[in-house]
Structures are given as structure tokens and as C-alpha cells.
Scaffold this active site. Structure first.
Site, PDB file in Angstrom:
ATOM      1  N   GLU A 164     -16.317 -12.375   1.163  1.00 14.21           N
ATOM      2  CA  GLU A 164     -15.601 -11.781   0.037  1.00 14.21           C
ATOM      3  C   GLU A 164     -16.509 -10.862  -0.785  1.00 14.21           C
ATOM      4  O   GLU A 164     -16.078  -9.811  -1.249  1.00 14.21           O
ATOM      5  CB  GLU A 164     -14.989 -12.872  -0.843  1.00 14.21           C
ATOM      6  CG  GLU A 164     -13.817 -13.592  -0.223  1.00 14.21           C
ATOM      7  CD  GLU A 164     -12.633 -12.681   0.081  1.00 14.21           C
ATOM      8  OE1 GLU A 164     -12.539 -11.591  -0.525  1.00 14.21           O
ATOM      9  OE2 GLU A 164     -11.822 -13.045   0.934  1.00 14.21           O
ATOM     10  N   TYR A 223     -11.449 -12.063  -9.056  1.00 17.85           N
ATOM     11  CA  TYR A 223     -10.941 -11.916  -7.686  1.00 17.85           C
ATOM     12  C   TYR A 223     -11.658 -12.865  -6.730  1.00 17.85           C
ATOM     13  O   TYR A 223     -11.023 -13.616  -5.978  1.00 17.85           O
ATOM     14  CB  TYR A 223     -11.085 -10.475  -7.186  1.00 17.85           C
ATOM     15  CG  TYR A 223     -10.888 -10.408  -5.688  1.00 17.85           C
ATOM     16  CD1 TYR A 223      -9.599 -10.414  -5.159  1.00 17.85           C
ATOM     17  CD2 TYR A 223     -11.973 -10.445  -4.816  1.00 17.85           C
ATOM     18  CE1 TYR A 223      -9.406 -10.426  -3.784  1.00 17.85           C
ATOM     19  CE2 TYR A 223     -11.792 -10.459  -3.452  1.00 17.85           C
ATOM     20  CZ  TYR A 223     -10.502 -10.450  -2.939  1.00 17.85           C
ATOM     21  OH  TYR A 223     -10.313 -10.479  -1.583  1.00 17.85           O
ATOM     22  N   ASP A 262      -6.121  -7.800  -5.004  1.00 22.69           N
ATOM     23  CA  ASP A 262      -6.999  -6.661  -4.752  1.00 22.69           C
ATOM     24  C   ASP A 262      -6.158  -5.398  -4.698  1.00 22.69           C
ATOM     25  O   ASP A 262      -4.947  -5.431  -4.975  1.00 22.69           O
ATOM     26  CB  ASP A 262      -7.817  -6.865  -3.472  1.00 22.69           C
ATOM     27  CG  ASP A 262      -6.976  -6.742  -2.196  1.00 22.69           C
ATOM     28  OD1 ASP A 262      -5.717  -6.714  -2.290  1.00 22.69           O
ATOM     29  OD2 ASP A 262      -7.576  -6.664  -1.106  1.00 22.69           O
ATOM     30  N   CYS A 264       1.098  -1.293   4.775  1.00 21.21           N
ATOM     31  CA  CYS A 264       1.501  -0.653   3.517  1.00 21.21           C
ATOM     32  C   CYS A 264       0.291   0.063   2.909  1.00 21.21           C
ATOM     33  O   CYS A 264      -0.151  -0.229   1.801  1.00 21.21           O
ATOM     34  CB  CYS A 264       2.053  -1.708   2.558  1.00 21.21           C
ATOM     35  SG  CYS A 264       2.923  -1.022   1.123  1.00 21.21           S
ATOM     36  N   CYS A 276       6.041   2.154   7.463  1.00 19.58           N
ATOM     37  CA  CYS A 276       7.170   1.379   6.948  1.00 19.58           C
ATOM     38  C   CYS A 276       8.031   0.787   8.060  1.00 19.58           C
ATOM     39  O   CYS A 276       8.595  -0.304   7.898  1.00 19.58           O
ATOM     40  CB  CYS A 276       8.012   2.242   6.012  1.00 19.58           C
ATOM     41  SG  CYS A 276       7.114   2.775   4.528  1.00 19.58           S
ATOM     42  N   CYS A 296       6.923  -2.654   8.960  1.00 18.93           N
ATOM     43  CA  CYS A 296       6.756  -3.599   7.868  1.00 18.93           C
ATOM     44  C   CYS A 296       7.796  -4.715   7.921  1.00 18.93           C
ATOM     45  O   CYS A 296       9.000  -4.443   8.001  1.00 18.93           O
ATOM     46  CB  CYS A 296       6.858  -2.865   6.527  1.00 18.93           C
ATOM     47  SG  CYS A 296       6.679  -3.958   5.102  1.00 18.93           S
ATOM     48  N   CYS A 319      12.605  -3.999   0.776  1.00 17.71           N
ATOM     49  CA  CYS A 319      11.596  -3.325  -0.040  1.00 17.71           C
ATOM     50  C   CYS A 319      12.248  -2.458  -1.115  1.00 17.71           C
ATOM     51  O   CYS A 319      13.060  -1.570  -0.818  1.00 17.71           O
ATOM     52  CB  CYS A 319      10.702  -2.463   0.851  1.00 17.71           C
ATOM     53  SG  CYS A 319       9.497  -1.476  -0.063  1.00 17.71           S
TER      54      CYS A 319
END
Length: 297
Positions: free
Chosen positions: A41, A124, A142, A197, A204, A207, A213
Site C-alpha cells: 500500500e 487511506y 483512493d 472505469c 463502459c 463494466c 450507472c
């Protein structure tokens, strides 16, 4: 038990998608320790997976526990950071490792509040470790997550300037109640933003949230908020600092200033960057006026 309102994003749909297309990354594996997750991370902040992967593998082989890293010198840590960028992260990780080894029995804590108390661990990272290492229910936010939520939930082309309170609340409202599913959902949400995305060319048609959406239903309006600052690299202090550090990573022991002076033509900027590296503790100056990585003189 706290009862949360139904999510506008179907968790089952997203989690199933993630199980099928999610990347097989070593820090996601069942054998990865919480320490491995924490290292990943820190490294992944503002750095692509492809650049992080080989360095992470080297670090985990060399320093498989916090105490192992804590036992290294700062110079060794900065050298091993290589070209990941933002090298202060290496020193912060070294500090966190020392605190974990000293205060937590060499085990990365699972609680967000305790993680936040570690040196260099922000909102975070603390929540990401709680979620991805320990399967806890914690909103992990994020850039990718903010973009998915902006589009899928709010119908906006992008998220606009960050707001920690608002962004956390947005994601908190989407999380399933159960810890394990919430953690899996968080990883899936992040992966969707990274792979599908995307900011410039969203795929799209691929997705799993396409049918529901809000951005699709609104006709995919262009982002009309404040302009984002474009991060350039060429000619910046970041580039010059990196060039100066490269000299020290490529040599054993201290070097004279003349060896640093040749890496950049603009003396004022070069000296300013050298001074900032000294202030950040990434470079040290000897009593003889030579320069070295911390602890290597």
C-alpha cells in the site's frame, strides 16, 4: 448492530466481477502477511502496479517482517526503493516498521486507530490495511474509488476535488454490513476504477455496473468541475531530486559535490533540491563536505 441503507451499487454483482477479472497480485494472495499488504500500500501510492511489483517482491524477500526492515539502515532502505519515486515513503515505512517491531510484537495492527498512530500512516493506508489484510469493514478511498462513485452513484464525469469527510461517507454508505464482504467489495471497487472505469478511456461496455450507472443514465456528461492540476515531471524538482539520489544509489560511500553538480545544468534549482534532500533526511553531508545516503558514511 448498526443497520446500513441498501447500496446503490449491488455488492454481489461487483464482487462476482472481481472474482472473475481481478488481477492475481501477490499482496492479494492468502499467504501474504499484513506486513506485505502494508508495504504494497505504501509503494502503490501514486505509483503503477507494474513498477511496484518487482520492488515489492525484492523487499519481501529481503525484509519479510517489520523487524527485518527496522534492522536495515536508512541508506539501505533508500537504495532499495530504487526508482519508485517519492522516496520519503521509504523512510516513513522504515519508521513504521521500527514502531511495529518495538511496540506491537512485530505484527502489523488490525485496528484503524492504532494503525493511524504509526509514523507515516495516513487515513487511506490505515483503512486499506484493515480491509485488505484483516478483512475489516472500512471505507477505503483512493482516486479510482472516488471516480467510480462519482459516476455510478452521482452521475458525474469525475469526482472533482477530494473531500475526506464526504468521500469517506460516500463509500461508507456503499459497503455491505459484513466485514469480509465489505473488504472484498472495497477491493472490487478499487479494481473497477483501475481497470475499467478509467479517467480517460472508460470501457463502459465491460463494466458490471453499466445497467445501473447514474452516469450512463445521464448521458455520460463531461466533467464540468474545477480543472485538475496536471502533474508534469520533466524539469521539476522531483526530477532533479531523483537524479541526485541516483548518483548516490549508484556509488559506494560519500561523493564530492562536483559529482552531483553534473546531473543538472541549473545551479539554483540543483542546490535547492540538494538542500531539500538533506532536510528530508534522504541525503547526509559528512564533516568533510561529502554527500551520502543516510548512514552510509
Amino acid at each position: 448492530m448498526v443497520v446500513h441503507s441498501p447500496s446503490p451499487i449491488d455488492p454481489d454483482v461487483l464482487i462476482d466481477w472481481f472474482g472473475t477479472v481481478g488481477r492475481d497480485l501477490p499482496w492479494r494472495g492468502p499467504d501474504c502477511t499484513a506486513w506485505g499488504v502494508l508495504v504494497s500500500e505504501i509503494m502503490l501510492q501514486q505509483t503503477p502496479v507494474a513498477r511496484v511489483l518487482p520492488i515489492w517482491l525484492e523487499w519481501m524477500t529481503r525484509w519479510p517482517t517489520p523487524s527485518a526492515l527496522a534492522g536495515a539502515t536508512q541508506g539501505e532502505v533508500v537504495r532499495a526503493w530504487g526508482k519508485l519515486g517519492y522516496p520519503r515513503r521509504a523512510l516513513r515505512l522504515h519508521e513504521a516498521a521500527s514502531a511495529i517491531a518495538r511496540e506491537h510484537g512485530d505484527v502489523v495492527p488490525a485496528e484503524v486507530d492504532i494503525l493511524l498512530a504509526l509514523p507515516g500512516i495516513g487515513a487511506y493506508t490505515a483503512r486499506a490495511v484493515a480491509a485488505f489484510a484483516y478483512g475489516r469493514r472500512a471505507p477505503v478511498v483512493d482516486t479510482n474509488v472516488r471516480r467510480v462513485v462519482a459516476r455510478a452513484v452521482h452521475g458525474a464525469g469525475d469526482a472533482g476535488p477530494p473531500s475526506t469527510k464526504r468521500d469517506m461517507a460516500d463509500v461508507e454508505a456503499l459497503l455491505p454490513d459484513e466485514d469480509a464482504r465489505a473488504a472484498r467489495f472495497s477491493a472490487a471497487l478499487m479494481e473497477l476504477g483501475a481497470l475499467v472505469c478509467t479517467a480517460r478511456s472508460p470501457r463502459c461496455a465491460d463494466c458490471p455496473l453499466h445497467a445501473d450507472c447514474a452516469w450512463q443514465h445521464a448521458g455520460r456528461p463531461a466533467y464540468a468541475g474545477p480543472a485538475k492540476q496536471v502533474q508534469r515531471f520533466a524539469g521539476t524538482d522531483r526530477q532533479v531530486r531523483g537524479l541526485l539520489l541516483d548518483v548516490l544509489r549508484g556509488t559506494e560511500g560519500p561523493v564530492p559535490k562536483g559529482k552531483l553538480d553534473i546531473v543538472w545544468h541549473e545551479a539554483g534549482q540543483r542546490d535547492r533540491c540538494l538542500d531539500s534532500l538533506l532536510v528530508d533526511g534522504l541525503i547526509e553531508q559528512t564533516t568533510e563536505g561529502l554527500f551520502a545516503l543516510p548512514g552510509e558514511h
